[in-house]
Design a protein around this motif. Sequence first.
Motif, mmCIF file in Angstrom:
data_model
loop_
_atom_site.group_PDB
_atom_site.id
_atom_site.type_symbol
_atom_site.label_atom_id
_atom_site.label_comp_id
_atom_site.label_asym_id
_atom_site.label_seq_id
_atom_site.Cartn_x
_atom_site.Cartn_y
_atom_site.Cartn_z
ATOM 1 N N CYS A 72 2.848 3.196 -1.746
ATOM 2 C CA CYS A 72 2.522 4.551 -2.056
ATOM 3 C C CYS A 72 3.159 5.216 -0.777
ATOM 4 O O CYS A 72 2.211 5.685 0.157
ATOM 5 C CB CYS A 72 1.213 4.862 -2.204
ATOM 6 N N THR A 126 -8.496 0.789 -7.706
ATOM 7 C CA THR A 126 -7.154 0.206 -8.013
ATOM 8 C C THR A 126 -5.999 0.992 -8.228
ATOM 9 O O THR A 126 -6.117 2.126 -7.900
ATOM 10 C CB THR A 126 -7.560 -0.662 -9.271
ATOM 11 N N TYR A 127 -4.953 0.772 -8.821
ATOM 12 C CA TYR A 127 -3.720 1.392 -8.976
ATOM 13 C C TYR A 127 -3.761 1.865 -10.575
ATOM 14 O O TYR A 127 -4.457 1.288 -11.323
ATOM 15 C CB TYR A 127 -2.587 0.619 -8.730
ATOM 16 N N LYS A 128 -2.867 2.599 -10.939
ATOM 17 C CA LYS A 128 -2.684 3.087 -12.302
ATOM 18 C C LYS A 128 -1.913 2.085 -12.920
ATOM 19 O O LYS A 128 -2.688 1.844 -14.384
ATOM 20 C CB LYS A 128 -2.020 4.499 -12.527
ATOM 21 N N ARG A 142 5.982 3.495 -5.944
ATOM 22 C CA ARG A 142 4.640 4.112 -6.468
ATOM 23 C C ARG A 142 4.358 5.610 -6.274
ATOM 24 O O ARG A 142 4.545 6.211 -5.031
ATOM 25 C CB ARG A 142 3.497 2.895 -5.969
ATOM 26 N N GLN A 167 -3.454 -4.399 -3.990
ATOM 27 C CA GLN A 167 -2.389 -3.565 -4.321
ATOM 28 C C GLN A 167 -2.637 -2.245 -4.403
ATOM 29 O O GLN A 167 -1.937 -1.508 -5.136
ATOM 30 C CB GLN A 167 -1.597 -4.217 -5.413
ATOM 31 N N ALA A 168 -3.951 -1.858 -4.426
ATOM 32 C CA ALA A 168 -4.271 -0.333 -4.713
ATOM 33 C C ALA A 168 -3.204 0.709 -4.602
ATOM 34 O O ALA A 168 -3.113 1.618 -5.313
ATOM 35 C CB ALA A 168 -5.684 -0.252 -4.459
ATOM 36 N N PHE A 169 -3.010 0.613 -3.429
ATOM 37 C CA PHE A 169 -2.186 1.614 -2.560
ATOM 38 C C PHE A 169 -0.846 1.334 -2.240
ATOM 39 O O PHE A 169 0.095 1.761 -1.602
ATOM 40 C CB PHE A 169 -2.591 2.412 -1.473
ATOM 41 N N ASP A 172 1.105 6.738 -7.607
ATOM 42 C CA ASP A 172 -0.216 6.680 -8.002
ATOM 43 C C ASP A 172 -0.895 7.749 -7.034
ATOM 44 O O ASP A 172 -1.747 8.431 -7.455
ATOM 45 C CB ASP A 172 -0.794 5.724 -7.865
ATOM 46 N N TYR A 173 -0.577 7.486 -5.767
ATOM 47 C CA TYR A 173 -1.584 8.211 -4.867
ATOM 48 C C TYR A 173 -0.438 8.979 -3.597
ATOM 49 O O TYR A 173 0.332 8.257 -3.264
ATOM 50 C CB TYR A 173 -2.493 7.452 -3.994
#
Length: 373
Positions: free
Chosen positions: A85, A42-44, A52, A80-82, A54-55
């Motif tokens: 990004c 997932t995301y932060k 983003r 929506q994990a990435f 996060d990654y």
Amino acid sequence: MRFFTTLLFAFMSALIAKAYDFESNGIYYNILSSTDKTVEVTYKDEINFYEREDYIGDITIPSTIDYKGKTLKVIAIGEQAFYNCNELTSIVLGSNIETIGDLSFYGCSSLKAISLSGKIKSIGNSAFEKCTGLTSLNIPKNIELIDTEAFQYCINIVELNFENGVKTLGNSAFSNCDGITKLIIPTSVETIESDCFKSCDNLKSVEIKDTTTVLRLGTTNPFFKVKLDKLYIGRNIGHTPGYYLESLWVIRNVKEYTIGENVTQLDWLASEDVETITLLCATPPTCKAFTEAQYANINLYIPVGTTEVYSKVEPWCYFWNIQEGASTGINQAEVAEDEVEAVYSINGQRCSMSDKGVLILKMKSGKTMKVVK
């Protein structure tokens, strides 16, 4: 008022609090099942969700992760994990990934490649939409569903390959993918939904592989606004209720049709620019009427020995320029660059290039080609 403002601030802070259960080596996870010991990536958090960080760079998702003395399987890329990004350049997915969630890689414009092999069965809505860094894409046989807008606006994909296994191509799944020039639909595909390849401006050749199963279409044209030069149809186009409306599936710019031997109906055939139709079916398929000018100008090729039967069936009997054999739809330059290794009849028996009828050429490159003589 101050009390209300304080409560509102506290509520909003809770909304943007961490969106993950735990973090390991810079990757954020949610626990899906404490019993099965499974997690998703997932995301932060949702702060600066549209910018983003996060990654970034090269990311490797492990197959398993150790957490609090337990070994957990990483089985999904969460929704929506990435998302957005923009500095994510590559991703290696663990071997236990089964699903890629909605919007999971949306807008990852620096992502250059993605390997989808393993256990992945589905790709969610807009999962890779606007991933403009992708230039090639292979859909392996384990993936059954490519959902709505999954690769929409991936404008730089030049090579798109489907292995035989994918079943459903969703609404607008590859719309506006301008780099694609050639497309092969394998026999495993059961459904192509509306606008699937809409506005793929440079798509010129589509081959729908031969099979006896019906291909179901969405309620509107999967190839809307596409100007094809060549279209090979190797199976019937479905009239399944809830899917196909024949009046709406019209590719108006096809110049050359080749119709496979399994096709029995062509009720959708309505190209305004067609110049050549090659029929490989010994029994004339049903078909709507053409214009008077088309009867005069289209070159129609039929299998050897079928003139008598075609001359008795509408609308084929009205064509002026009808010939047995001849046009094969094969690029002779391509044949010259390759070599014929073996020749087979349609029944699978070895024969020679001098024989008449439908011949299957096995090339040294591993390709197969069909010739009507």
